[in-house]
Design a protein around this motif. Structure first.
Motif, mmCIF file in Angstrom:
data_model
loop_
_atom_site.group_PDB
_atom_site.id
_atom_site.type_symbol
_atom_site.label_atom_id
_atom_site.label_comp_id
_atom_site.label_asym_id
_atom_site.label_seq_id
_atom_site.Cartn_x
_atom_site.Cartn_y
_atom_site.Cartn_z
ATOM 1 N N PHE A 90 0.857 -1.175 0.000
ATOM 2 C CA PHE A 90 0.000 0.000 0.000
ATOM 3 C C PHE A 90 0.898 1.232 0.000
ATOM 4 C CE2 PHE A 90 -2.486 -3.306 2.064
ATOM 5 C CZ PHE A 90 -3.751 -3.153 1.504
ATOM 6 N N GLY A 91 0.661 2.158 -0.948
ATOM 7 C CA GLY A 91 1.442 3.381 -1.025
ATOM 8 C C GLY A 91 0.570 4.610 -0.858
ATOM 9 N N ALA A 92 1.154 5.699 -0.347
ATOM 10 C CA ALA A 92 0.385 6.924 -0.098
ATOM 11 C C ALA A 92 1.282 8.136 -0.261
ATOM 12 C CB ALA A 92 -0.208 6.888 1.310
ATOM 13 N N ARG A 93 0.704 9.219 -0.798
ATOM 14 C CA ARG A 93 1.455 10.459 -0.983
ATOM 15 C C ARG A 93 0.810 11.633 -0.245
ATOM 16 N NH1 ARG A 93 0.872 8.022 -5.719
ATOM 17 N NH2 ARG A 93 -0.722 9.463 -6.478
ATOM 18 N N ALA A 97 -4.116 10.368 2.553
ATOM 19 C CA ALA A 97 -3.771 8.981 2.269
ATOM 20 C C ALA A 97 -2.746 8.457 3.269
ATOM 21 C CB ALA A 97 -3.240 8.856 0.844
ATOM 22 N N ARG A 98 -1.790 9.288 3.671
ATOM 23 C CA ARG A 98 -0.789 8.849 4.652
ATOM 24 C C ARG A 98 -1.441 8.588 6.008
ATOM 25 N NH1 ARG A 98 5.132 11.515 3.858
ATOM 26 N NH2 ARG A 98 5.187 11.590 1.585
ATOM 27 N N ASN A 99 -2.382 9.422 6.395
ATOM 28 C CA ASN A 99 -3.095 9.190 7.656
ATOM 29 C C ASN A 99 -3.867 7.871 7.601
ATOM 30 O OD1 ASN A 99 -2.199 11.520 8.877
ATOM 31 N ND2 ASN A 99 -3.964 12.744 8.244
ATOM 32 N N ALA A 100 -4.533 7.631 6.462
ATOM 33 C CA ALA A 100 -5.266 6.378 6.309
ATOM 34 C C ALA A 100 -4.314 5.193 6.337
ATOM 35 C CB ALA A 100 -6.056 6.390 4.999
ATOM 36 N N LEU A 101 -3.155 5.321 5.689
ATOM 37 C CA LEU A 101 -2.178 4.239 5.661
ATOM 38 C C LEU A 101 -1.678 3.914 7.069
ATOM 39 C CD1 LEU A 101 -0.409 2.366 3.877
ATOM 40 C CD2 LEU A 101 1.304 4.190 3.864
ATOM 41 N N PHE A 111 -4.298 -7.199 14.142
ATOM 42 C CA PHE A 111 -5.006 -8.433 13.818
ATOM 43 C C PHE A 111 -4.066 -9.543 13.332
ATOM 44 C CE2 PHE A 111 -8.746 -5.654 13.804
ATOM 45 C CZ PHE A 111 -9.634 -6.447 14.520
ATOM 46 N N GLY A 112 -2.776 -9.360 13.552
ATOM 47 C CA GLY A 112 -1.840 -10.448 13.327
ATOM 48 C C GLY A 112 -1.210 -10.517 11.956
ATOM 49 N N HIS A 113 -1.415 -9.516 11.103
ATOM 50 C CA HIS A 113 -0.783 -9.527 9.791
ATOM 51 C C HIS A 113 0.675 -9.088 9.909
ATOM 52 C CE1 HIS A 113 -4.469 -10.159 7.419
ATOM 53 N NE2 HIS A 113 -5.059 -9.466 8.371
ATOM 54 N N ALA A 114 1.531 -9.667 9.075
ATOM 55 C CA ALA A 114 2.938 -9.275 9.041
ATOM 56 C C ALA A 114 3.072 -8.025 8.179
ATOM 57 C CB ALA A 114 3.785 -10.408 8.473
ATOM 58 N N VAL A 115 3.319 -6.886 8.831
ATOM 59 C CA VAL A 115 3.364 -5.591 8.153
ATOM 60 C C VAL A 115 4.730 -4.965 8.386
ATOM 61 C CG1 VAL A 115 2.247 -3.345 7.888
ATOM 62 C CG2 VAL A 115 0.903 -5.325 8.608
ATOM 63 N N GLU A 116 5.313 -4.429 7.317
ATOM 64 C CA GLU A 116 6.630 -3.812 7.438
ATOM 65 C C GLU A 116 6.732 -2.643 6.471
ATOM 66 O OE1 GLU A 116 8.818 -7.293 6.425
ATOM 67 O OE2 GLU A 116 9.038 -6.718 4.308
ATOM 68 N N PRO A 117 7.655 -1.701 6.717
ATOM 69 C CA PRO A 117 7.858 -0.608 5.761
ATOM 70 C C PRO A 117 8.306 -1.158 4.416
ATOM 71 C CG PRO A 117 8.922 -0.134 7.861
ATOM 72 C CD PRO A 117 8.507 -1.575 7.907
ATOM 73 N N ALA A 118 7.911 -0.482 3.354
ATOM 74 C CA ALA A 118 8.302 -0.883 2.000
ATOM 75 C C ALA A 118 8.994 0.280 1.317
ATOM 76 C CB ALA A 118 7.089 -1.320 1.191
ATOM 77 N N HIS A 119 9.798 -0.034 0.316
ATOM 78 C CA HIS A 119 10.462 1.010 -0.459
ATOM 79 C C HIS A 119 9.409 1.880 -1.137
ATOM 80 C CE1 HIS A 119 13.378 3.027 -3.018
ATOM 81 N NE2 HIS A 119 12.624 2.735 -4.067
ATOM 82 N N ASP A 123 8.810 11.420 -1.478
ATOM 83 C CA ASP A 123 7.621 12.132 -0.998
ATOM 84 C C ASP A 123 6.414 11.204 -0.865
ATOM 85 O OD1 ASP A 123 9.012 14.604 -0.982
ATOM 86 O OD2 ASP A 123 8.650 14.808 -3.132
ATOM 87 N N SER A 124 6.655 9.974 -0.486
ATOM 88 C CA SER A 124 5.545 9.049 -0.291
ATOM 89 C C SER A 124 5.895 8.073 0.830
ATOM 90 C CB SER A 124 5.233 8.277 -1.574
ATOM 91 O OG SER A 124 6.285 7.380 -1.882
ATOM 92 N N SER A 125 4.885 7.331 1.280
ATOM 93 C CA SER A 125 5.063 6.283 2.286
ATOM 94 C C SER A 125 4.490 4.993 1.737
ATOM 95 C CB SER A 125 4.345 6.659 3.586
ATOM 96 O OG SER A 125 4.842 7.868 4.120
ATOM 97 N N ALA A 126 5.003 3.858 2.216
ATOM 98 C CA ALA A 126 4.497 2.573 1.742
ATOM 99 C C ALA A 126 4.703 1.516 2.813
ATOM 100 C CB ALA A 126 5.192 2.152 0.449
#
Length: 351
Positions: A90-93, A97-101, A111-119, A123-126
């Protein structure tokens, strides 16, 4: 009403409609007629259905966490490799969108999902969600015929003979139905009045594309929270993507979500329409002025929710499943504040 419905007409030509019809027959012993256009093997494939999506409501994440693995096992029994593991990025700019992310990341981790920062591009987050389920709807439809036949699902390729009564029952020739389920967007638009549809959704244009093969990159599904563009590099190397196209800028949305290191050639494209619910959340049940059962707004979560919705229609849903469906009822006035969702491309500064 659904608990008493023993004979059901399921109307729809999507993989979800076919799966729902088969599950009602095979798992819940309902007599089913599927009213559907024939399968078109030349139809352009789109990104797969998923077990995760841009969801902000903990109640929906709770249901997804509970039903994803059983749904994957159920589809895998219909045909091998219909369900597979994949990562979803999931990416956001924009600020919205960043708040939602950020909110989604905390919910998924909780809820137990494996979540980590992505490249991410500048000027964006993922974030990357590991080991989500992907469901190949086109492959399902290609393998569905013998499964539906074994479940005694009758298939009718013309909807013109289906006569629906005021109480929601119907007939097709000499066959009577206790319930009609409108299981895709086109069937809803065809069967409900424009005024009824406008009460919960609007029809929007979308675009889907295939590109020429691109160099190896992540095989994860990517979802842009600003534009709603969804993209996947398949096993042949081509990119498969979709985006909203109401303003005919869908290709620009897809292009903006691609890695800047690639410049693929457009190989094929298709345009289609889909219903967008006004509050971004699924719509389940009977509308105010119709007794037909409708299902809309599931998006990429359609196939993972199919077994639960089959249980609901058959009257076999658990208490929490019925409670979730009641909160998403089609006869509630929108926006339904308790379930309204963040909608990519509808909020924030899309760029």
């Amino acid at each position: 009403m659904t608990a008493q419905a023993k004979t059901i007409a399921v109307v729809g030509s999507t993989p979800f409609a076919w799966l729902l019809a088969g599950l009602l027959a095979a798992d819940h012993s309902r007599a089913i007629v599927l009213v559907s256009a024939p399968h078109d093997s030349h139809r352009l494939s789109l990104p797969p259905s998923l077990s995760v999506a841009p969801i902000t409501r903990p109640e929906t994440w709770a249901r997804l966490t509970e039903i994803a693995a059983p749904a994957a096992r159920r589809l895998s029994r219909i045909a091998p490799r219909l369900a597979r593991r994949t990562d979803v990025i999931f990416g956001a700019r924009s600020p919205a969108a960043r708040n939602a992310l950020s909110h989604m990341r905390h919910l998924m981790a909780g809820f137990g999902h494996a979540v980590e920062p992505a490249h991410a591009i500048p000027d964006s987050s993922a974030i990357r969600v590991r080991d989500a389920w992907a469901f190949d709807g086109d492959a399902f439809k290609g393998a569905a015929a013998p499964w539906l036949a074994a479940a005694n699902v009758a298939i009718v390729n013309s909807a013109s003979g289906l006569k629906v009564r005021r109480d929601g029952s119907a007939s097709f020739g000499a066959t009577n139905f206790d319930l009609v389920v409108l299981a895709d967007d086109q069937s809803i638009v065809d069967r409900l009045s424009a005024e009824d549809v406008a009460g919960f959704a609007s029809m929007a244009n979308a675009i889907g594309i295939h590109t020429s093969p691109v160099p190896p990159m992540s095989n994860a599904v990517t979802i842009d929270l600003d534009s709603g563009a969804t993209m996947l590099r398949d096993t042949t190397g081509k990119l498969i993507a979709t985006a909203y196209d109401e303003d005919e800028k869908g290709l620009d949305r897809i292009r903006a979500s691609m890695p800047r290191t690639i410049a693929p050639r457009l190989a094929a494209k298709t345009r289609f329409k889909c219903l967008h619910t006004h509050d971004g959340a699924p719509v389940i049940g009977t509308p105010r002025r119709s007794r037909m059962f409708i299902i809309a707004g599931l998006g990429a979560l359609d196939l993972v929710f199919a077994p639960m919705l089959a249980r609901l229609i058959a009257g076999d849903a658990s208490g929490v499943e019925a409670e979730w469906a009641a909160a998403h009822a089609a006869d509630l006035r929108q926006p339904r504040v308790e379930v309204a969702e963040y909608v990519p491309g509808r909020l924030g500064d899309e760029r």
